[in-house]
Design a protein around this motif. Structure first.
Motif, PDB file in Angstrom:
ATOM      1  N   GLN A 155      46.901 117.066  86.445  1.00 39.09           N
ATOM      2  CA  GLN A 155      45.495 116.519  86.443  1.00 39.09           C
ATOM      3  C   GLN A 155      45.390 115.548  85.504  1.00 39.09           C
ATOM      4  OE1 GLN A 155      43.679 120.183  85.808  1.00 39.09           O
ATOM      5  NE2 GLN A 155      43.658 120.847  88.238  1.00 39.09           N
ATOM      6  N   ALA A 159      47.301 112.666  87.309  1.00 34.95           N
ATOM      7  CA  ALA A 159      46.297 112.269  88.582  1.00 34.95           C
ATOM      8  C   ALA A 159      45.110 111.444  88.199  1.00 34.95           C
ATOM      9  CB  ALA A 159      45.723 113.624  88.995  1.00 34.95           C
ATOM     10  N   LEU A 160      44.412 111.471  86.776  1.00 33.34           N
ATOM     11  CA  LEU A 160      43.258 110.642  86.629  1.00 33.34           C
ATOM     12  C   LEU A 160      43.897 109.428  86.433  1.00 33.34           C
ATOM     13  CD1 LEU A 160      41.220 113.122  84.426  1.00 33.34           C
ATOM     14  CD2 LEU A 160      40.541 112.305  86.395  1.00 33.34           C
ATOM     15  N   GLN A 163      44.929 107.641  89.804  1.00 36.29           N
ATOM     16  CA  GLN A 163      43.643 107.182  90.633  1.00 36.29           C
ATOM     17  C   GLN A 163      43.229 105.992  89.908  1.00 36.29           C
ATOM     18  OE1 GLN A 163      42.489 108.622  93.725  1.00 36.29           O
ATOM     19  NE2 GLN A 163      41.522 106.542  93.593  1.00 36.29           N
ATOM     20  N   ARG A 164      43.100 105.767  88.911  1.00 36.50           N
ATOM     21  CA  ARG A 164      42.348 104.484  88.330  1.00 36.50           C
ATOM     22  C   ARG A 164      43.086 103.498  88.275  1.00 36.50           C
ATOM     23  NH1 ARG A 164      38.126 102.812  85.132  1.00 36.50           N
ATOM     24  NH2 ARG A 164      38.702 101.087  83.723  1.00 36.50           N
ATOM     25  N   ASP A 167      42.590 102.306  91.614  1.00 39.09           N
ATOM     26  CA  ASP A 167      41.120 101.645  91.754  1.00 39.09           C
ATOM     27  C   ASP A 167      41.018 100.162  91.072  1.00 39.09           C
ATOM     28  OD1 ASP A 167      40.329 104.163  92.723  1.00 39.09           O
ATOM     29  OD2 ASP A 167      39.342 104.774  91.014  1.00 39.09           O
ATOM     30  N   SER A 211      47.346 117.073  92.837  1.00 42.74           N
ATOM     31  CA  SER A 211      45.950 116.913  92.524  1.00 42.74           C
ATOM     32  C   SER A 211      45.960 115.171  92.845  1.00 42.74           C
ATOM     33  CB  SER A 211      45.745 116.987  91.075  1.00 42.74           C
ATOM     34  OG  SER A 211      44.496 116.745  90.774  1.00 42.74           O
ATOM     35  N   THR A 212      45.200 114.821  93.866  1.00 39.53           N
ATOM     36  CA  THR A 212      45.187 113.587  94.486  1.00 39.53           C
ATOM     37  C   THR A 212      45.025 112.342  93.204  1.00 39.53           C
ATOM     38  OG1 THR A 212      42.841 113.148  94.539  1.00 39.53           O
ATOM     39  CG2 THR A 212      44.141 114.163  96.404  1.00 39.53           C
ATOM     40  N   GLU A 261      42.373 113.053  78.753  1.00 43.24           N
ATOM     41  CA  GLU A 261      41.120 112.686  79.273  1.00 43.24           C
ATOM     42  C   GLU A 261      40.406 111.693  78.575  1.00 43.24           C
ATOM     43  OE1 GLU A 261      42.258 115.628  78.627  1.00 43.24           O
ATOM     44  OE2 GLU A 261      41.893 117.305  80.218  1.00 43.24           O
ATOM     45  N   ASP A 264      41.306 105.932  75.439  1.00 44.21           N
ATOM     46  CA  ASP A 264      40.402 104.664  75.548  1.00 44.21           C
ATOM     47  C   ASP A 264      40.772 103.859  76.992  1.00 44.21           C
ATOM     48  OD1 ASP A 264      38.815 105.151  73.257  1.00 44.21           O
ATOM     49  OD2 ASP A 264      40.264 103.802  71.978  1.00 44.21           O
ATOM     50  N   ASP A 265      41.947 103.551  77.193  1.00 46.75           N
ATOM     51  CA  ASP A 265      42.353 102.956  78.382  1.00 46.75           C
ATOM     52  C   ASP A 265      43.439 103.765  79.178  1.00 46.75           C
ATOM     53  OD1 ASP A 265      43.285 101.290  80.442  1.00 46.75           O
ATOM     54  OD2 ASP A 265      42.810  99.588  79.550  1.00 46.75           O
ATOM     55  N   MET A 266      43.190 104.495  80.279  1.00 47.93           N
ATOM     56  CA  MET A 266      43.970 105.467  80.629  1.00 47.93           C
ATOM     57  C   MET A 266      45.140 104.688  81.313  1.00 47.93           C
ATOM     58  SD  MET A 266      42.216 108.258  82.789  1.00 47.93           S
ATOM     59  CE  MET A 266      41.221 109.672  82.237  1.00 47.93           C
ATOM     60  N   THR A 267      45.150 103.516  81.780  1.00 52.17           N
ATOM     61  CA  THR A 267      46.314 102.767  82.314  1.00 52.17           C
ATOM     62  C   THR A 267      47.091 101.695  81.244  1.00 52.17           C
ATOM     63  OG1 THR A 267      44.891 100.772  82.920  1.00 52.17           O
ATOM     64  CG2 THR A 267      45.058 102.663  84.537  1.00 52.17           C
TER      65      THR A 267
END
Lengths: 392, 147
Positions: A155, A159-160, A163-164, A167, A211-212, A261, A264-267
């Motif tokens: 997750q 997953a987080l 998804q980002r 997006d 988890s999508t 989680e 600062d910058d998930m990607t």
């Protein structure tokens, strides 16, 4: 890493690998170490350092033997050690420790290991937690994540950010799938891979979500395994059996807290820092890289490393992969052993070992023609590292 | 009387540094530690401000507004509490008080097709089990009116 005092990798080895192997951690470590010593044409007395990371992935069942570097050196018949260390994350920790120890003169020849004992399966874990009389209590920073159901790495690590990434950049599930299919194709050419049947994009899109947007086929395959690599100075490397593979540059990064989680910058997490440092420390550039071995605990990690290392533009990993660049015969073959999704979870060590196989020119049907420069990368999020290796 | 693990999510084990967060929630307020010298919010709680190095920090109630930074629909349970709650929306919510200030939470009571990155959110407080209130989020404007 420039200059004459380079570090070289001179031996590699694996233990038997698989689920429910029946092997203890010590046995796994011993098998991998002996294989690497044999590959190098070396005896334990040639070693003066041991750096390793032992650990189960997840809660440790009772009664596991723990592999400690000092203890293991003595067990293996080494003389007094000049260097020992236990570091993570994953395999990049021991690798960086070994290189740093040799570069500094603290040690001349270091055995590195990543030893993993498979944790309980998810079903076993659910059953054991379900049987608990009291709710699970969580301390530390996890008290701010676990009560909301952030209870699996799939997750928070995958997953987080995936998804980002979708997006922000319009990345698609088909593009994630293109990586999974290309990587499996390499595995069909690797006799040591566990999963060797070809996959299609339909197979990928039909696999269930965990988890999508992360599917089962985006996740690496937990196994019992140990992996070993022996490093020494370029000068001493001449004394051993194999054509040495040189460490041209290496980097090690830690950013922010040890939770995924709150990055600062998930990607664009620590791999971007690690990659900037990696390229600062070498005369080589991304254009010089012949193949990339990028940690695939989950597919999105591969995508982040492609962008971080400058092998494609930021946000462009999806189209880059979908265009076939990372497949066999592509402009930047990625995970040419099949990746941890297919060879089993070795926490990055397989990517170091595959880089060495490619640079020795011994990768058989999956050999990248005339490979001279390989980059491998490990971990993501708050901590990670990378290493650039060359055949000359 | 004990609560079996399957009837409760993992529950926080607060320390003196983090207890304010959970105590504040039982009063239906979301509080974040803030540097009293330079105004920087510090989450997760730490005993020092990483901007000015002041050790004078105190909890302050925040607006309860937020935007959705990242989310996922969990479709497999990794803890017994979630077995009958799938899918649930795990979310990282950015608070307007400071760029990059985020908390982990869940999106609830919002149709799945309406959940998208960047959406405006507002906090609601749910008592999950006795003594444990969680700050959860709904689409802004959808929060039920409470006394």
């Amino acid at each position: 890493m420039k200059g004459a005092d380079r570090v070289a990798a001179v031996g590699v080895g694996y233990s038997k690998t698989g689920r429910r192997s029946g092997l203890t951690s010590w046995q796994l470590a011993i098998q991998a170490a002996k294989a690497a010593l044999a590959d190098a044409g070396m005896t334990p007395q040639d070693l003066d350092g041991v750096a390793l990371l032992w650990g189960v992935a997840g809660p440790a069942p009772a009664g596991l033997d723990i592999v400690e570097p000092m203890d293991f050196g003595y067990m293996l018949g080494c003389g007094p050690l000049n260097w020992y260390g236990e570091a993570g994350p994953a395999y990049i920790g021991p690798a960086i420790q070994a290189v740093a120890a040799i570069k500094s003169g603290m040690a001349h020849t270091v055995l590195t290991l990543r030893i993993i004992r498979q944790r309980m399966s998810s079903a076993e874990q659910l059953a054991s937690e379900g049987a608990m009389a009291q709710p699970m209590q969580v301390g530390g920073d996890a008290q701010f994540t676990a009560p909301f159901g952030s209870v699996s790495p799939v997750q928070s690590i995958a997953a987080l950010p995936a998804q980002r990434h979708m997006d922000l950049f319009g990345t698609t599930e088909e593009q994630f799938g293109a990586h999974v299919v290309a990587q499996r194709h390499f595995a069909t050419l690797n006799e040591d891979a566990i999963f060797r049947d070809p996959l299609t994009i339909e197979d990928y899109l039909n696999s269930r979500y965990i988890s999508t947007p992360v599917r089962l086929l985006d996740c690496d395959y937990p196994v019992d395994s140990a992996s070993a690599v022996i490093y020494t100075s370029a000068e001493r490397a001449k004394d051993f059996k194999q054509k040495p593979v040189f460490v041209d540059s290496a980097s090690y990064s830690s950013v922010k807290y040890m939770t995924f989680e709150n990055i600062d910058d998930m990607t664009q997490s620590s791999p971007f820092h690690a990659a900037r440092e990696l390229w600062k420390r070498t005369d080589l550039t991304p254009a010089d890289v012949d193949c990339a071995q990028l940690y695939d605990g989950f597919t999105i990690i591969v995508f982040q490393w492609l962008e971080a290392l400058g092998l494609c533009g930021v946000g462009e990993s999806g189209p880059f992969v979908a265009a076939g660049n990372t497949a066999l015969g592509g402009s930047m073959p990625v995970n040419t052993d099949g990746g941890a999704c297919n060879v089993g979870r070795r926490h990055g060590a397989n990517f170091c070992i595959e880089s060495i196989h490619q640079l020795r020119g011994e990768a058989g049907a999956r050999q990248v023609p005339d490979a001279k420069v390989a980059v491998w990368a490990n971990a993501v999020g708050p901590f990670s590292g990378a290493m650039l290796m060359t055949s000359e | 009387m004990s609560t079996p693990a399957s009837l409760s999510p993992p529950i926080p084990a607060p320390t003196p540094l983090t207890a304010f967060f959970w105590e504040s929630l039982t009063n239906r307020q979301l509080s974040i530690l803030r540097c009293q010298n330079c105004g920087n919010y510090v989450h997760y709680p730490r005993p020092i401000c990483n901007v000015c190095l002041s050790e004078d920090l105190a909890p302050e109630v925040v607006s309860g507004k937020g935007t959705l930074y990242a989310h996922t629909w969990a479709t497999q349970a990794f803890h017994p509490y979630y077995v009958d709650k799938l899918p649930y929306c795990l979310a990282v919510v950015e608070l307007p008080e400071q760029p990059g200030l985020r908390i982990t939470s869940n999106i609830i009571d919002t149709p799945r097709e309406q959940v998208h990155g960047g959406m405006a959110l507002e906090v609601v407080f749910h008592e999950i089990s006795p003594g444990l209130t969680l700050p959860l989020f709904v689409a802004e404007g959808f929060a039920p009116v409470t006394a």
